[in-house]
Design a protein around this motif. Structure first.
Motif, PDB file in Angstrom:
ATOM      1  N   LEU A  67       0.570   2.572  -0.005  1.00 23.13           N
ATOM      2  CA  LEU A  67       0.792   3.481   1.430  1.00 23.13           C
ATOM      3  C   LEU A  67      -0.741   3.828   1.889  1.00 23.13           C
ATOM      4  CD1 LEU A  67       3.750   5.418   0.128  1.00 23.13           C
ATOM      5  CD2 LEU A  67       3.891   3.250   1.123  1.00 23.13           C
ATOM      6  N   TYR A  68      -0.680   3.986   3.145  1.00 30.16           N
ATOM      7  CA  TYR A  68      -2.037   4.698   3.621  1.00 30.16           C
ATOM      8  C   TYR A  68      -1.764   6.215   4.162  1.00 30.16           C
ATOM      9  CZ  TYR A  68      -6.070   5.569   6.195  1.00 30.16           C
ATOM     10  OH  TYR A  68      -7.323   6.136   6.815  1.00 30.16           O
ATOM     11  N   SER A  69      -2.747   7.096   3.976  1.00 33.83           N
ATOM     12  CA  SER A  69      -2.200   8.349   4.580  1.00 33.83           C
ATOM     13  C   SER A  69      -3.986   8.842   5.106  1.00 33.83           C
ATOM     14  CB  SER A  69      -2.091   9.226   3.416  1.00 33.83           C
ATOM     15  OG  SER A  69      -2.039  10.743   3.707  1.00 33.83           O
ATOM     16  N   GLU A  70      -3.720   9.275   6.285  1.00 37.12           N
ATOM     17  CA  GLU A  70      -4.849  10.244   6.964  1.00 37.12           C
ATOM     18  C   GLU A  70      -5.461  11.412   5.913  1.00 37.12           C
ATOM     19  OE1 GLU A  70      -6.708   9.324   9.611  1.00 37.12           O
ATOM     20  OE2 GLU A  70      -5.625   7.609   9.980  1.00 37.12           O
ATOM     21  N   GLU A  89      -4.215  10.370 -11.148  1.00 32.94           N
ATOM     22  CA  GLU A  89      -4.854  11.349 -10.139  1.00 32.94           C
ATOM     23  C   GLU A  89      -5.711  10.709  -9.249  1.00 32.94           C
ATOM     24  OE1 GLU A  89      -4.180  14.570 -10.156  1.00 32.94           O
ATOM     25  OE2 GLU A  89      -2.605  14.586 -11.764  1.00 32.94           O
ATOM     26  N   ILE A  90      -6.026  11.478  -8.275  1.00 29.38           N
ATOM     27  CA  ILE A  90      -6.934  11.101  -7.148  1.00 29.38           C
ATOM     28  C   ILE A  90      -8.091  10.421  -7.712  1.00 29.38           C
ATOM     29  CG2 ILE A  90      -8.139  11.654  -5.089  1.00 29.38           C
ATOM     30  CD1 ILE A  90      -6.162  13.457  -4.299  1.00 29.38           C
ATOM     31  N   ILE A  91      -8.727   9.391  -7.569  1.00 31.72           N
ATOM     32  CA  ILE A  91      -9.720   8.533  -7.953  1.00 31.72           C
ATOM     33  C   ILE A  91     -10.416   8.072  -6.695  1.00 31.72           C
ATOM     34  CG2 ILE A  91      -8.983   8.086 -10.285  1.00 31.72           C
ATOM     35  CD1 ILE A  91      -8.830   5.029  -9.155  1.00 31.72           C
ATOM     36  N   GLU A  92     -11.569   8.012  -6.917  1.00 34.40           N
ATOM     37  CA  GLU A  92     -12.721   7.215  -5.888  1.00 34.40           C
ATOM     38  C   GLU A  92     -12.929   5.880  -6.104  1.00 34.40           C
ATOM     39  OE1 GLU A  92     -16.150   9.211  -4.319  1.00 34.40           O
ATOM     40  OE2 GLU A  92     -15.289  11.104  -4.451  1.00 34.40           O
ATOM     41  N   ARG A  98      -7.533   7.060  -3.883  1.00 36.22           N
ATOM     42  CA  ARG A  98      -6.182   6.788  -3.886  1.00 36.22           C
ATOM     43  C   ARG A  98      -5.577   7.625  -5.195  1.00 36.22           C
ATOM     44  NH1 ARG A  98      -5.481   0.826  -6.051  1.00 36.22           N
ATOM     45  NH2 ARG A  98      -3.636   1.558  -7.208  1.00 36.22           N
ATOM     46  N   PHE A  99      -4.387   7.620  -5.382  1.00 40.74           N
ATOM     47  CA  PHE A  99      -3.745   8.125  -6.293  1.00 40.74           C
ATOM     48  C   PHE A  99      -2.280   7.265  -6.444  1.00 40.74           C
ATOM     49  CE2 PHE A  99      -1.850  10.580  -2.979  1.00 40.74           C
ATOM     50  CZ  PHE A  99      -0.429  10.579  -3.168  1.00 40.74           C
ATOM     51  N   GLN A 100      -1.745   7.458  -7.603  1.00 40.17           N
ATOM     52  CA  GLN A 100      -0.483   6.406  -7.735  1.00 40.17           C
ATOM     53  C   GLN A 100       0.702   7.539  -8.346  1.00 40.17           C
ATOM     54  OE1 GLN A 100      -2.682   2.403  -9.261  1.00 40.17           O
ATOM     55  NE2 GLN A 100      -0.669   2.848 -10.420  1.00 40.17           N
ATOM     56  N   PHE A 101       1.795   7.262  -7.648  1.00 40.07           N
ATOM     57  CA  PHE A 101       3.006   8.122  -8.299  1.00 40.07           C
ATOM     58  C   PHE A 101       4.411   7.310  -8.485  1.00 40.07           C
ATOM     59  CE2 PHE A 101       3.626   7.442  -3.457  1.00 40.07           C
ATOM     60  CZ  PHE A 101       4.924   7.252  -3.313  1.00 40.07           C
ATOM     61  N   ARG A 102       5.187   7.803  -9.063  1.00 42.46           N
ATOM     62  CA  ARG A 102       6.531   7.185  -9.535  1.00 42.46           C
ATOM     63  C   ARG A 102       7.635   7.944  -8.727  1.00 42.46           C
ATOM     64  NH1 ARG A 102       5.945   6.869 -14.560  1.00 42.46           N
ATOM     65  NH2 ARG A 102       5.158   4.729 -14.869  1.00 42.46           N
ATOM     66  N   ASP A 103       8.519   7.278  -7.608  1.00 39.89           N
ATOM     67  CA  ASP A 103       9.319   7.992  -6.771  1.00 39.89           C
ATOM     68  C   ASP A 103      10.772   8.279  -7.641  1.00 39.89           C
ATOM     69  OD1 ASP A 103      11.054   5.664  -6.813  1.00 39.89           O
ATOM     70  OD2 ASP A 103      10.931   5.117  -4.775  1.00 39.89           O
ATOM     71  N   LEU A 104      11.523   8.594  -7.047  1.00 38.03           N
ATOM     72  CA  LEU A 104      12.714   9.285  -7.801  1.00 38.03           C
ATOM     73  C   LEU A 104      13.537   8.125  -8.599  1.00 38.03           C
ATOM     74  CD1 LEU A 104      14.092  11.947  -5.246  1.00 38.03           C
ATOM     75  CD2 LEU A 104      12.584  12.295  -7.245  1.00 38.03           C
ATOM     76  N   GLU A 108       6.712   2.761  -8.849  1.00 40.90           N
ATOM     77  CA  GLU A 108       5.568   3.080  -8.918  1.00 40.90           C
ATOM     78  C   GLU A 108       4.971   2.564  -7.521  1.00 40.90           C
ATOM     79  OE1 GLU A 108       1.687   3.884 -11.534  1.00 40.90           O
ATOM     80  OE2 GLU A 108       3.413   3.248 -12.332  1.00 40.90           O
ATOM     81  N   LEU A 109       4.213   3.508  -6.723  1.00 41.87           N
ATOM     82  CA  LEU A 109       3.614   3.246  -5.689  1.00 41.87           C
ATOM     83  C   LEU A 109       2.074   3.871  -5.503  1.00 41.87           C
ATOM     84  CD1 LEU A 109       6.599   3.746  -4.713  1.00 41.87           C
ATOM     85  CD2 LEU A 109       5.866   3.126  -2.701  1.00 41.87           C
ATOM     86  N   ALA A 110       1.407   3.551  -4.641  1.00 41.96           N
ATOM     87  CA  ALA A 110       0.027   4.078  -4.384  1.00 41.96           C
ATOM     88  C   ALA A 110      -0.378   4.492  -3.202  1.00 41.96           C
ATOM     89  CB  ALA A 110      -1.209   3.194  -4.708  1.00 41.96           C
ATOM     90  N   VAL A 111      -1.051   5.664  -2.647  1.00 41.59           N
ATOM     91  CA  VAL A 111      -1.517   5.948  -1.686  1.00 41.59           C
ATOM     92  C   VAL A 111      -2.948   6.365  -1.578  1.00 41.59           C
ATOM     93  CG1 VAL A 111      -1.324   7.961  -0.168  1.00 41.59           C
ATOM     94  CG2 VAL A 111       0.585   7.517  -1.484  1.00 41.59           C
ATOM     95  N   TRP A 112      -3.575   5.596  -0.382  1.00 34.35           N
ATOM     96  CA  TRP A 112      -5.072   5.435  -0.478  1.00 34.35           C
ATOM     97  C   TRP A 112      -5.501   6.189   0.988  1.00 34.35           C
ATOM     98  CZ3 TRP A 112      -8.802   2.937   2.476  1.00 34.35           C
ATOM     99  CH2 TRP A 112      -8.342   2.024   3.552  1.00 34.35           C
ATOM    100  N   SER A 113      -6.803   6.558   1.259  1.00 34.81           N
ATOM    101  CA  SER A 113      -7.468   6.930   2.220  1.00 34.81           C
ATOM    102  C   SER A 113      -8.820   6.683   2.220  1.00 34.81           C
ATOM    103  CB  SER A 113      -7.282   8.542   2.288  1.00 34.81           C
ATOM    104  OG  SER A 113      -7.551   9.017   3.462  1.00 34.81           O
TER     105      SER A 113
END
Length: 114
Positions: A67-70, A89-92, A98-104, A108-113
């Motif tokens: 996913l992308y986040s501002e 955790e957040i890495i460069e 970006r960071f990665q997480f597990r939903d409910l 596993e998904l990632a978010v980057w900016s």
């Protein structure tokens, strides 16, 4: 042989509890259209997909959805408060962070900016 350009157009997640999944992703601004008690379409703002409610979930393996986040830090905090498990955790990296997480449901998904 002709080459055909085909892009990802739609993605579906199997979920155990439709309402729980909708409430979780609604916190990221996603919108939903219900088609039945067992299926809804989501719109993340940049991609449409669906949730299909089933008892059998296989959330391991497969492609990593990113996913992308501002605002990476705000999204990180929102996901933690919503019950996500942060798996990285957040890495460069060259081009962003970006960071990665597990939903409910264990996906596993990632978010980057930038």
């Amino acid at each position: 042989m002709n080459e055909v350009a085909i892009g990802i157009n739609y993605i579906e997640f199997n979920v155990q509890d439709m309402m729980r999944s909708k409430q979780f992703y609604q916190q990221l601004g996603w919108q939903f259209i219900d088609y039945s008690p067992y299926y809804c379409e989501f719109n993340s703002g940049s991609l449409k997909g669906g949730f299909y409610q089933t008892k059998e979930i296989s959330s391991k393996g497969g492609a990593l959805v990113i996913l992308y986040s501002e605002n990476l830090e705000e999204t990180y905090q929102t996901l933690k408060e919503a019950g996500a498990t942060i798996t990285s955790e957040i890495i460069e990296f060259p081009g962003g962070r970006r960071f990665q997480f597990r939903d409910l449901d264990g996906y596993e998904l990632a978010v980057w900016s930038k």
